[in-house]
Design a protein around this motif. Structure first.
Motif, PDB file in Angstrom:
ATOM      1  N   GLY A 102       0.843  -1.195   0.000  1.00 38.51           N
ATOM      2  CA  GLY A 102       0.000   0.000   0.000  1.00 38.51           C
ATOM      3  C   GLY A 102       0.875   1.241   0.000  1.00 38.51           C
ATOM      4  O   GLY A 102       2.112   1.166   0.052  1.00 38.51           O
ATOM      5  N   ALA A 103       0.237   2.405  -0.039  1.00 42.17           N
ATOM      6  CA  ALA A 103       0.989   3.658  -0.231  1.00 42.17           C
ATOM      7  C   ALA A 103       1.837   4.036   0.977  1.00 42.17           C
ATOM      8  O   ALA A 103       2.829   4.754   0.834  1.00 42.17           O
ATOM      9  CB  ALA A 103       0.028   4.777  -0.579  1.00 42.17           C
ATOM     10  N   THR A 104       1.478   3.583   2.182  1.00 41.63           N
ATOM     11  CA  THR A 104       2.321   3.879   3.343  1.00 41.63           C
ATOM     12  C   THR A 104       3.708   3.284   3.118  1.00 41.63           C
ATOM     13  O   THR A 104       4.732   3.953   3.324  1.00 41.63           O
ATOM     14  CB  THR A 104       1.685   3.295   4.631  1.00 41.63           C
ATOM     15  OG1 THR A 104       0.407   3.921   4.817  1.00 41.63           O
ATOM     16  CG2 THR A 104       2.547   3.540   5.850  1.00 41.63           C
ATOM     17  N   ASN A 107       5.513   5.133   0.276  1.00 37.60           N
ATOM     18  CA  ASN A 107       6.062   6.428   0.707  1.00 37.60           C
ATOM     19  C   ASN A 107       7.342   6.247   1.518  1.00 37.60           C
ATOM     20  O   ASN A 107       8.288   7.031   1.389  1.00 37.60           O
ATOM     21  CB  ASN A 107       5.019   7.206   1.525  1.00 37.60           C
ATOM     22  CG  ASN A 107       3.940   7.819   0.643  1.00 37.60           C
ATOM     23  OD1 ASN A 107       4.145   7.971  -0.566  1.00 37.60           O
ATOM     24  ND2 ASN A 107       2.814   8.176   1.215  1.00 37.60           N
ATOM     25  N   HIS A 138      -0.074  13.339   3.570  1.00 41.86           N
ATOM     26  CA  HIS A 138      -0.537  12.204   4.387  1.00 41.86           C
ATOM     27  C   HIS A 138       0.431  11.884   5.534  1.00 41.86           C
ATOM     28  O   HIS A 138       1.642  12.037   5.395  1.00 41.86           O
ATOM     29  CB  HIS A 138      -0.682  10.968   3.478  1.00 41.86           C
ATOM     30  CG  HIS A 138      -1.370   9.823   4.137  1.00 41.86           C
ATOM     31  ND1 HIS A 138      -0.689   8.735   4.620  1.00 41.86           N
ATOM     32  CD2 HIS A 138      -2.678   9.607   4.402  1.00 41.86           C
ATOM     33  CE1 HIS A 138      -1.560   7.878   5.139  1.00 41.86           C
ATOM     34  NE2 HIS A 138      -2.770   8.380   5.012  1.00 41.86           N
ATOM     35  N   SER A 140       1.614   9.308   6.568  1.00 43.67           N
ATOM     36  CA  SER A 140       2.636   8.267   6.342  1.00 43.67           C
ATOM     37  C   SER A 140       4.007   8.898   6.075  1.00 43.67           C
ATOM     38  O   SER A 140       5.035   8.242   6.275  1.00 43.67           O
ATOM     39  CB  SER A 140       2.234   7.337   5.188  1.00 43.67           C
ATOM     40  OG  SER A 140       1.933   8.079   4.032  1.00 43.67           O
ATOM     41  N   GLY A 205      -3.641  12.966  -4.928  1.00 39.13           N
ATOM     42  CA  GLY A 205      -3.897  14.223  -4.276  1.00 39.13           C
ATOM     43  C   GLY A 205      -3.984  14.048  -2.769  1.00 39.13           C
ATOM     44  O   GLY A 205      -3.703  12.983  -2.223  1.00 39.13           O
ATOM     45  N   THR A 207      -5.501  13.638   0.999  1.00 38.42           N
ATOM     46  CA  THR A 207      -6.519  12.741   1.561  1.00 38.42           C
ATOM     47  C   THR A 207      -7.807  13.498   1.908  1.00 38.42           C
ATOM     48  O   THR A 207      -8.904  12.977   1.732  1.00 38.42           O
ATOM     49  CB  THR A 207      -5.966  12.092   2.854  1.00 38.42           C
ATOM     50  OG1 THR A 207      -4.645  11.649   2.602  1.00 38.42           O
ATOM     51  CG2 THR A 207      -6.823  10.951   3.326  1.00 38.42           C
ATOM     52  N   ASP A 239       3.228  11.404  -4.081  1.00 43.28           N
ATOM     53  CA  ASP A 239       2.325  10.469  -3.405  1.00 43.28           C
ATOM     54  C   ASP A 239       1.024  10.428  -4.209  1.00 43.28           C
ATOM     55  O   ASP A 239       0.163  11.299  -4.068  1.00 43.28           O
ATOM     56  CB  ASP A 239       2.066  10.927  -1.963  1.00 43.28           C
ATOM     57  CG  ASP A 239       1.081  10.011  -1.238  1.00 43.28           C
ATOM     58  OD1 ASP A 239       0.572   9.053  -1.867  1.00 43.28           O
ATOM     59  OD2 ASP A 239       0.817  10.255  -0.040  1.00 43.28           O
ATOM     60  N   ALA A 241      -1.223   7.993  -4.080  1.00 41.37           N
ATOM     61  CA  ALA A 241      -2.048   6.926  -3.498  1.00 41.37           C
ATOM     62  C   ALA A 241      -3.470   7.006  -4.041  1.00 41.37           C
ATOM     63  O   ALA A 241      -4.058   6.004  -4.436  1.00 41.37           O
ATOM     64  CB  ALA A 241      -2.068   7.061  -1.978  1.00 41.37           C
ATOM     65  N   ASP A 269      -1.491   3.466  -4.879  1.00 42.84           N
ATOM     66  CA  ASP A 269      -2.343   2.402  -4.345  1.00 42.84           C
ATOM     67  C   ASP A 269      -3.137   1.830  -5.507  1.00 42.84           C
ATOM     68  O   ASP A 269      -3.555   2.578  -6.394  1.00 42.84           O
ATOM     69  CB  ASP A 269      -3.328   2.967  -3.308  1.00 42.84           C
ATOM     70  CG  ASP A 269      -2.871   2.697  -1.894  1.00 42.84           C
ATOM     71  OD1 ASP A 269      -2.248   1.649  -1.665  1.00 42.84           O
ATOM     72  OD2 ASP A 269      -3.146   3.531  -1.015  1.00 42.84           O
ATOM     73  N   TYR A 271      -5.852  -0.124  -4.985  1.00 43.84           N
ATOM     74  CA  TYR A 271      -7.222  -0.469  -4.577  1.00 43.84           C
ATOM     75  C   TYR A 271      -8.116   0.728  -4.265  1.00 43.84           C
ATOM     76  O   TYR A 271      -9.324   0.600  -4.200  1.00 43.84           O
ATOM     77  CB  TYR A 271      -7.167  -1.368  -3.328  1.00 43.84           C
ATOM     78  CG  TYR A 271      -6.681  -0.653  -2.089  1.00 43.84           C
ATOM     79  CD1 TYR A 271      -7.584  -0.022  -1.247  1.00 43.84           C
ATOM     80  CD2 TYR A 271      -5.336  -0.576  -1.775  1.00 43.84           C
ATOM     81  CE1 TYR A 271      -7.152   0.655  -0.112  1.00 43.84           C
ATOM     82  CE2 TYR A 271      -4.900   0.084  -0.649  1.00 43.84           C
ATOM     83  CZ  TYR A 271      -5.808   0.708   0.170  1.00 43.84           C
ATOM     84  OH  TYR A 271      -5.389   1.386   1.282  1.00 43.84           O
ATOM     85  N   LYS A 272      -7.550   1.932  -4.086  1.00 40.84           N
ATOM     86  CA  LYS A 272      -8.406   3.021  -3.568  1.00 40.84           C
ATOM     87  C   LYS A 272      -9.467   3.472  -4.571  1.00 40.84           C
ATOM     88  O   LYS A 272     -10.626   3.620  -4.226  1.00 40.84           O
ATOM     89  CB  LYS A 272      -7.543   4.214  -3.174  1.00 40.84           C
ATOM     90  CG  LYS A 272      -6.926   4.075  -1.805  1.00 40.84           C
ATOM     91  CD  LYS A 272      -6.431   5.421  -1.282  1.00 40.84           C
ATOM     92  CE  LYS A 272      -6.069   5.348   0.173  1.00 40.84           C
ATOM     93  NZ  LYS A 272      -4.938   4.477   0.471  1.00 40.84           N
TER      94      LYS A 272
HETATM   95  C1  LIG Z   1      -2.532  10.563   0.076  1.00 37.62           C
HETATM   96  C2  LIG Z   1      -2.363   9.243   0.773  1.00 37.62           C
HETATM   97  N1  LIG Z   1      -1.145   8.696   0.875  1.00 37.62           N
HETATM   98  C3  LIG Z   1      -0.939   7.527   1.484  1.00 37.62           C
HETATM   99  C4  LIG Z   1      -1.985   6.830   2.037  1.00 37.62           C
HETATM  100  C5  LIG Z   1      -1.725   5.502   2.725  1.00 37.62           C
HETATM  101  O1  LIG Z   1      -2.264   4.463   1.974  1.00 37.62           O
HETATM  102  P1  LIG Z   1      -2.374   2.969   2.561  1.00 37.62           P
HETATM  103  O2  LIG Z   1      -3.416   3.026   3.623  1.00 37.62           O
HETATM  104  O3  LIG Z   1      -2.768   2.146   1.379  1.00 37.62           O
HETATM  105  O4  LIG Z   1      -1.053   2.572   3.079  1.00 37.62           O
HETATM  106  C6  LIG Z   1      -3.274   7.368   1.970  1.00 37.62           C
HETATM  107  C7  LIG Z   1      -4.402   6.667   2.597  1.00 37.62           C
HETATM  108  O5  LIG Z   1      -5.477   7.176   2.756  1.00 37.62           O
HETATM  109  C8  LIG Z   1      -3.473   8.597   1.309  1.00 37.62           C
HETATM  110  O6  LIG Z   1      -4.684   9.155   1.217  1.00 37.62           O
END
Ligand SMILES: Cc1ncc(COP(=O)(O)O)c(C=O)c1O
Length: 437
Positions: A102-104, A107, A138, A140, A205, A207, A239, A241, A269, A271-272
């Protein structure tokens, strides 16, 4: 066995929302990005999980050596990565990439590459890095900055020696103020020679507001800064995501990807905004930076991994590949436009309530003000704070507006009608339309 089976069945379906019923414990989802995964992809995932394929170390460009025995899913991961690279404006040979959870995780790896590039081994342990993002970036990135010892303190991320994480202001739409990035970097470069590595995070963009930073403008700034401070290292991480599978298909959003020549890494990401499965993401990195974070291991017969994720499910690569192939470019385009038109519908409904809505680049609509307490028991809503004039960094503690948001997903069309009806009831004491179906 029967007992375990009953327990599993109960827990698997416990309060899990589906597109046709997004009520969780009596609350309707407003701010949560989810879609039902494509049923075909779920069947593929279940089938692929019947073997325990491990895509450890698999990346776009290591076709000649991966963990033996799992070549099928590894090839599909590389094909998947190649398709996404193209969506992000790169030819497959220009970038490397790998799947993450995932994006966390994406990043974190992006920040590590920015911290390590061009670093001599004797400087490995010393913190000489400063990160720049907006206060809407975000969390993360906070976590990555802490993990990588760039900003060890969550509460105050700017260190006295110029290193740390700087959260800059935005304009009234939530796009980072590029002039603030320039001012801050120039000042730190001039006053703190210890800072040798500058990482800029672009949001594509955000969150809370769905705002996309002006990536081409930041890119031009980095070109200028590189010429001005040739002895420093600059890294530009995007980012994406939320935006990776939407922004490239919208005419009004400037390029967020590798056509911007200073963009070094992009996190996504899968899946979002797509009908995919939670736990699927990827990081893309320019070829010349791909080995910056490579670790070698004799027992992984692939010359080591460039990712912080070790073993990762081959089954997820197979399912994601299925989703992208089934949708195709046309399907992705239609998906992006559909989400944007759901966002317009939600905007129209909310506008009738005379709420202040932030302009949105992606299908997320930020609403100014507090969400009515009377409705908190009925809706799942994410709230945050936003500086009133949009220009102050978050740490200045005056003049904040509260915001909540609507993440425009297919289920929102129905939920927003419920919400606006109930909002009117709160405002005027009439017309509660819970029976709107
Ligand atoms: C802009 C952004 N970056 C990173 C993330 C983290 O994504 P993940 O929960 O898939 O690790 C999110 C999650 O909402 C996000 O909105």
């Amino acid at each position: 066995m029967a007992e375990v089976s009953d327990q599993l069945k109960r827990n698997i379906s416990l309060a899990v929302p589906r597109s046709d019923d997004t009520t969780v414990k009596g609350k309707k989802i407003i701010s949560f990005p989810f879609q039902d995964p494509l049923p075909f992809a779920t069947r593929v995932l279940a089938k692929a999980f019947q073997t325990n394929a491990n895509n450890i170390g698999t990346r776009l460009h290591n076709a000649d050596g991966s963990e033996g025995g799992f070549e099928g899913s590894q090839e599909l991961e590389r094909r998947l990565l190649s398709m996404i690279a193209e969506i992000l404006g790169a030819k497959s040979e220009e970038v490397d990439g790998f799947m993450t959870l995932g994006a966390t995780a994406s990043n974190l790896d992006g920040m590590q590459i920015g911290r390590e590039k061009g670093r001599t081994p004797d400087k490995q342990c010393k913190n000489t890095t400063a990160i720049f993002g907006s206060f809407l970036t975000h969390y993360s990135i906070d976590r990555a900055a802490k993990t990588l010892n760039i900003a060890p303190n969550f509460d105050d991320t700017e260190n006295d020696d110029g290193t740390g994480y700087y959260k800059l202001g935005t304009d009234g739409r939530g796009r980072v103020l590029v002039e603030q990035i320039e001012e801050k970097i120039e000042r730190i470069a001039a006053e703190h020679p210890i800072v040798t590595h500058f990482i800029v995070v672009g949001n594509a963009g955000t969150t809370m507001l769905g705002s996309v930073d002006d990536i081409p403008q930041i890119d031009a700034l980095i070109t200028k800064l590189k010429a001005r401070f040739p002895e420093k290292h600059f890294h530009f991480h995007v980012d994406a995501a939320f935006g990776a599978f939407v922004a490239p298909f919208l005419r009004d959003v400037p390029d967020i990807g590798f056509r911007n020549k200073n963009v070094g890494t992009v996190g996504v990401d899968i899946y979002k905004t797509l009908p995919g499965h939670v736990g699927s993401g990827a990081l893309f990195v320019r070829r010349d930076l791909a080995n910056v974070t490579r670790s070698s291991s004799e027992y992984v017969p692939i010359g080591g991994s460039i990712s912080s994720v070790g073993s990762k499910p081959g089954a997820m690569a197979v399912a994601c590949y299925a989703i992208l192939r089934l949708l195709g470019k046309k399907g992705l385009q239609e998906n992006a436009q559909r989400l944007m038109s759901i966002a317009s519908f939600a905007r129209d409904q909310l506008s009738e309530l005379n709420l202040h809505l932030f302009p949105n680049d992606l299908p997320i609509i930020g609403v100014s003000g507090r969400f009515p307490v009377e409705l908190l028991d009925y809706y799942i809503v994410h709230e945050s704070t936003f500086p009133l004039n949009g220009r102050q960094p978050l740490r200045e503690d005056s003049g904040f507006a509260h915001i909540w948001n609507v993440v425009a997903m297919p289920h929102i069309e129905k939920n927003i009608l419920h919400l606006t009806a109930d909002y009117r009831w709160v405002l005027h004491g009439r017309n509660s339309l819970w029976n709107i179906d």
